[in-house]
Design a protein around this motif. Structure first.
Motif, PDB file in Angstrom:
ATOM      1  N   ALA A   1      14.290  -5.919   0.584  1.00 52.23           N
ATOM      2  CA  ALA A   1      13.817  -4.912   1.542  1.00 52.23           C
ATOM      3  C   ALA A   1      12.302  -5.021   1.683  1.00 52.23           C
ATOM      4  N   HIS A   2      11.871  -5.986   2.470  1.00 53.97           N
ATOM      5  CA  HIS A   2      10.436  -6.133   2.773  1.00 53.97           C
ATOM      6  C   HIS A   2      10.299  -6.028   4.288  1.00 53.97           C
ATOM      7  N   PRO A   3       9.306  -5.259   4.787  1.00 52.52           N
ATOM      8  CA  PRO A   3       9.214  -5.109   6.251  1.00 52.52           C
ATOM      9  C   PRO A   3       8.918  -6.419   6.975  1.00 52.52           C
TER      10      PRO A   3
ATOM     11  N   THR B   1       4.932 -12.339   6.104  1.00 55.12           N
ATOM     12  CA  THR B   1       3.569 -12.078   5.611  1.00 55.12           C
ATOM     13  C   THR B   1       3.559 -11.773   4.112  1.00 55.12           C
ATOM     14  N   SER B   2       4.752 -11.604   3.535  1.00 58.14           N
ATOM     15  CA  SER B   2       4.862 -11.313   2.098  1.00 58.14           C
ATOM     16  C   SER B   2       4.482 -12.538   1.275  1.00 58.14           C
ATOM     17  N   ARG B   3       3.958 -12.306   0.079  1.00 59.94           N
ATOM     18  CA  ARG B   3       3.686 -13.432  -0.818  1.00 59.94           C
ATOM     19  C   ARG B   3       4.674 -13.403  -1.977  1.00 59.94           C
ATOM     20  N   ILE B   4       4.630 -12.338  -2.776  1.00 59.32           N
ATOM     21  CA  ILE B   4       5.483 -12.333  -3.968  1.00 59.32           C
ATOM     22  C   ILE B   4       6.966 -12.173  -3.611  1.00 59.32           C
ATOM     23  N   ASN B   5       7.284 -11.250  -2.720  1.00 61.62           N
ATOM     24  CA  ASN B   5       8.711 -11.042  -2.399  1.00 61.62           C
ATOM     25  C   ASN B   5       9.301 -12.235  -1.666  1.00 61.62           C
ATOM     26  N   ARG B   6       8.452 -12.920  -0.878  1.00 62.68           N
ATOM     27  CA  ARG B   6       8.906 -14.145  -0.206  1.00 62.68           C
ATOM     28  C   ARG B   6       9.245 -15.213  -1.262  1.00 62.68           C
TER      29      ARG B   6
ATOM     30  N   PHE C   1      12.186  -5.234  -3.752  1.00 64.35           N
ATOM     31  CA  PHE C   1      11.261  -4.660  -2.759  1.00 64.35           C
ATOM     32  C   PHE C   1       9.837  -4.552  -3.315  1.00 64.35           C
ATOM     33  N   PRO C   2       8.848  -4.467  -2.401  1.00 60.34           N
ATOM     34  CA  PRO C   2       7.494  -4.110  -2.820  1.00 60.34           C
ATOM     35  C   PRO C   2       7.419  -2.594  -2.949  1.00 60.34           C
ATOM     36  N   PHE C   3       6.684  -2.117  -3.926  1.00 60.10           N
ATOM     37  CA  PHE C   3       6.554  -0.664  -4.140  1.00 60.10           C
ATOM     38  C   PHE C   3       5.645  -0.099  -3.058  1.00 60.10           C
ATOM     39  N   TYR C   4       6.169   0.801  -2.231  1.00 61.90           N
ATOM     40  CA  TYR C   4       5.400   1.433  -1.147  1.00 61.90           C
ATOM     41  C   TYR C   4       5.415   2.939  -1.374  1.00 61.90           C
ATOM     42  N   TRP C   5       4.247   3.518  -1.545  1.00 59.02           N
ATOM     43  CA  TRP C   5       4.143   4.962  -1.788  1.00 59.02           C
ATOM     44  C   TRP C   5       5.157   5.424  -2.841  1.00 59.02           C
ATOM     45  N   TYR C   6       5.153   4.705  -3.961  1.00 55.79           N
ATOM     46  CA  TYR C   6       5.960   5.061  -5.130  1.00 55.79           C
ATOM     47  C   TYR C   6       7.455   5.023  -4.828  1.00 55.79           C
ATOM     48  N   SER C   7       7.833   4.254  -3.847  1.00 54.63           N
ATOM     49  CA  SER C   7       9.237   4.159  -3.486  1.00 54.63           C
ATOM     50  C   SER C   7       9.477   2.794  -2.827  1.00 54.63           C
TER      51      SER C   7
ATOM     52  N   VAL D   1      10.871  -5.283  -8.489  1.00 51.01           N
ATOM     53  CA  VAL D   1       9.844  -4.614  -7.689  1.00 51.01           C
ATOM     54  C   VAL D   1       8.465  -5.205  -7.975  1.00 51.01           C
ATOM     55  N   SER D   2       7.661  -5.294  -6.916  1.00 56.34           N
ATOM     56  CA  SER D   2       6.262  -5.718  -7.077  1.00 56.34           C
ATOM     57  C   SER D   2       5.381  -4.523  -6.751  1.00 56.34           C
ATOM     58  N   THR D   3       4.285  -4.384  -7.494  1.00 58.79           N
ATOM     59  CA  THR D   3       3.354  -3.291  -7.196  1.00 58.79           C
ATOM     60  C   THR D   3       1.972  -3.879  -6.927  1.00 58.79           C
ATOM     61  N   GLY D   4       1.165  -3.102  -6.196  1.00 56.07           N
ATOM     62  CA  GLY D   4      -0.233  -3.487  -6.020  1.00 56.07           C
ATOM     63  C   GLY D   4      -1.034  -3.078  -7.245  1.00 56.07           C
ATOM     64  N   GLY D   5      -0.744  -1.897  -7.763  1.00 56.29           N
ATOM     65  CA  GLY D   5      -1.477  -1.356  -8.914  1.00 56.29           C
ATOM     66  C   GLY D   5      -1.205  -2.156 -10.183  1.00 56.29           C
ATOM     67  N   PRO D   6      -2.210  -2.209 -11.078  1.00 53.58           N
ATOM     68  CA  PRO D   6      -2.016  -2.947 -12.330  1.00 53.58           C
ATOM     69  C   PRO D   6      -1.115  -2.194 -13.311  1.00 53.58           C
TER      70      PRO D   6
ATOM     71  N   SER E   1      -2.169   1.116 -14.949  1.00 57.63           N
ATOM     72  CA  SER E   1      -2.249   2.338 -14.132  1.00 57.63           C
ATOM     73  C   SER E   1      -0.944   3.126 -14.177  1.00 57.63           C
ATOM     74  N   TYR E   2       0.140   2.448 -14.572  1.00 58.27           N
ATOM     75  CA  TYR E   2       1.456   3.108 -14.573  1.00 58.27           C
ATOM     76  C   TYR E   2       1.807   3.652 -15.959  1.00 58.27           C
ATOM     77  N   HIS E   3       0.914   4.503 -16.439  1.00 57.52           N
ATOM     78  CA  HIS E   3       1.101   5.182 -17.734  1.00 57.52           C
ATOM     79  C   HIS E   3       0.527   6.581 -17.613  1.00 57.52           C
TER      80      HIS E   3
HETATM   81  C1  LIG Z   1       2.456   0.929   2.941  1.00 55.63           C
HETATM   82  C2  LIG Z   1       2.113   0.420   1.579  1.00 55.63           C
HETATM   83  C3  LIG Z   1       2.257   1.262   0.480  1.00 55.63           C
HETATM   84  C4  LIG Z   1       1.967   0.793  -0.804  1.00 55.63           C
HETATM   85  N1  LIG Z   1       2.156   1.647  -1.865  1.00 55.63           N
HETATM   86  C5  LIG Z   1       1.914   1.194  -3.112  1.00 55.63           C
HETATM   87  C6  LIG Z   1       2.152   2.057  -4.233  1.00 55.63           C
HETATM   88  O1  LIG Z   1       2.601   3.201  -4.128  1.00 55.63           O
HETATM   89  N2  LIG Z   1       1.884   1.567  -5.479  1.00 55.63           N
HETATM   90  C7  LIG Z   1       1.413   0.287  -5.658  1.00 55.63           C
HETATM   91  O2  LIG Z   1       1.199  -0.097  -6.829  1.00 55.63           O
HETATM   92  N3  LIG Z   1       1.222  -0.546  -4.617  1.00 55.63           N
HETATM   93  C8  LIG Z   1       1.463  -0.129  -3.356  1.00 55.63           C
HETATM   94  N4  LIG Z   1       1.283  -0.979  -2.290  1.00 55.63           N
HETATM   95  C9  LIG Z   1       0.954  -2.411  -2.556  1.00 55.63           C
HETATM   96  C10 LIG Z   1       2.219  -3.280  -2.497  1.00 55.63           C
HETATM   97  O3  LIG Z   1       3.170  -2.874  -3.462  1.00 55.63           O
HETATM   98  C11 LIG Z   1       1.897  -4.753  -2.696  1.00 55.63           C
HETATM   99  O4  LIG Z   1       1.001  -5.148  -1.693  1.00 55.63           O
HETATM  100  C12 LIG Z   1       3.180  -5.595  -2.655  1.00 55.63           C
HETATM  101  O5  LIG Z   1       3.926  -5.354  -3.817  1.00 55.63           O
HETATM  102  C13 LIG Z   1       2.898  -7.063  -2.514  1.00 55.63           C
HETATM  103  O6  LIG Z   1       4.131  -7.692  -2.209  1.00 55.63           O
HETATM  104  P1  LIG Z   1       4.290  -8.798  -1.036  1.00 55.63           P
HETATM  105  O7  LIG Z   1       3.328  -9.923  -1.361  1.00 55.63           O
HETATM  106  O8  LIG Z   1       5.704  -9.214  -1.113  1.00 55.63           O
HETATM  107  O9  LIG Z   1       3.961  -8.124   0.273  1.00 55.63           O
HETATM  108  C14 LIG Z   1       1.526  -0.542  -0.997  1.00 55.63           C
HETATM  109  C15 LIG Z   1       1.366  -1.380   0.117  1.00 55.63           C
HETATM  110  C16 LIG Z   1       1.645  -0.910   1.389  1.00 55.63           C
HETATM  111  C17 LIG Z   1       1.487  -1.844   2.566  1.00 55.63           C
END
Ligand SMILES: Cc1cc2nc3c(=O)[nH]c(=O)nc-3n(C[C@H](O)[C@H](O)[C@H](O)COP(=O)(O)O)c2cc1C
Length: 200
Positions: free
Chosen positions: A8-10, A14-19, A65-71, A106-111, A114-116
């Motif tokens: 579930a990636h939009p 353009t994705s890197r890790i999920n791709r 999926f990539p983590f978006y807004w904690y979901s 799941v992949s997150t942007g945050g390190p 930060s998730y503690h």
């Molecule tokens: C709309 C949006 C919301 C995001 N929300 C979070 C978040 O809640 N926590 C987080 O750690 N990263 C968040 N990120 C960062 C993404 O998780 C991160 O860019 C993604 O995991 C990278 O995966 P990709 O290379 O497959 O796109 C968000 C990114 C976007 C675009």
């Protein structure tokens, strides 16, 4: 074991890790991959019967999926809302997923730090993923320890490539299921009672 991966990636282009994960999983044995964004289209509509038939043909259901807004991105919510229907996944006769395994990638942007509690995201991933854990519980599936790649917004190619074999071995590991692991440990104790002290 047959594994179904629902990605579930939009925009996988353009994705890197999920791709990278999607491509590697698409090459793996006994794994079926599905790009939900491509399948659901702009109206986020799924052929419920076709999706349910696929679920029934697999033992381990993986949400990626990539983590978006904690979901998760909205395409996954659309899929869950439509496919895990009354009488199929819950309610009278709704036991069709019972006994299957449920895994999140799941992949997150945050390190990671930060998730503690006390980190800037305050909560652990186990806490933030609770709605998915309870979805597994309600539908009778066994929730497996998730695979999480942190700090992926800025990850370089080396980090992305390094995550792929770890992710693949996680997805194919039968001992993620605590019952399978416990059965192996008990068998080892049965075969060699001296091992009992080492097992907890
Ligand atoms: C709309 C949006 C919301 C995001 N929300 C979070 C978040 O809640 N926590 C987080 O750690 N990263 C968040 N990120 C960062 C993404 O998780 C991160 O860019 C993604 O995991 C990278 O995966 P990709 O290379 O497959 O796109 C968000 C990114 C976007 C675009």
């Amino acid at each position: 074991m047959k594994t179904l991966v629902l990605t579930a990636h939009p925009n996988l282009d353009t994705s890197r890790i999920n791709r990278a994960w999607f491509d590697a999983l698409s090459e793996a044995d006994n794994v079926t991959t599905r790009d939900l964004t491509a399948i659901g289209g702009p109206t986020l509509q799924f052929d419920v019967e076709a999706e349910q038939t696929l679920l029934l043909a697999h033992d381990r259901i993986v949400l990626q999926f990539p983590f978006y807004w904690y979901s998760a991105p909205p395409i996954l919510k659309a899929w869950l809302d439509q496919v895990l229907s009354f009488g199929f996944a819950y309610g009278p006769g709704g036991d069709k997923l019972k006994g299957r395994e449920f895994l999140i990638l799941v992949s997150t942007g945050g390190p990671a730090d930060s998730y503690h509690a006390g980190g800037y995201n305050n909560f652990s991933m186990d806490e933030l993923l609770k709605p998915f854990q309870q979805t597994a519980n309600l539908t009778g599936m066994t929730y497996l320890r998730p695979f999480i790649a942190h700090g992926m917004a800025q990850a370089d190619e080396t980090q992305i490539e390094a995550s792929v074999p770890d992710m693949l071995s996680h997805v194919s590991n039968p001992e993620l299921n605590p019952q399978v692991r416990l059965a192996r440990l008990l068998k080892e104790i049965e075969d060699d009672p001296a091992k009992a002290a080492a097992v907890s």
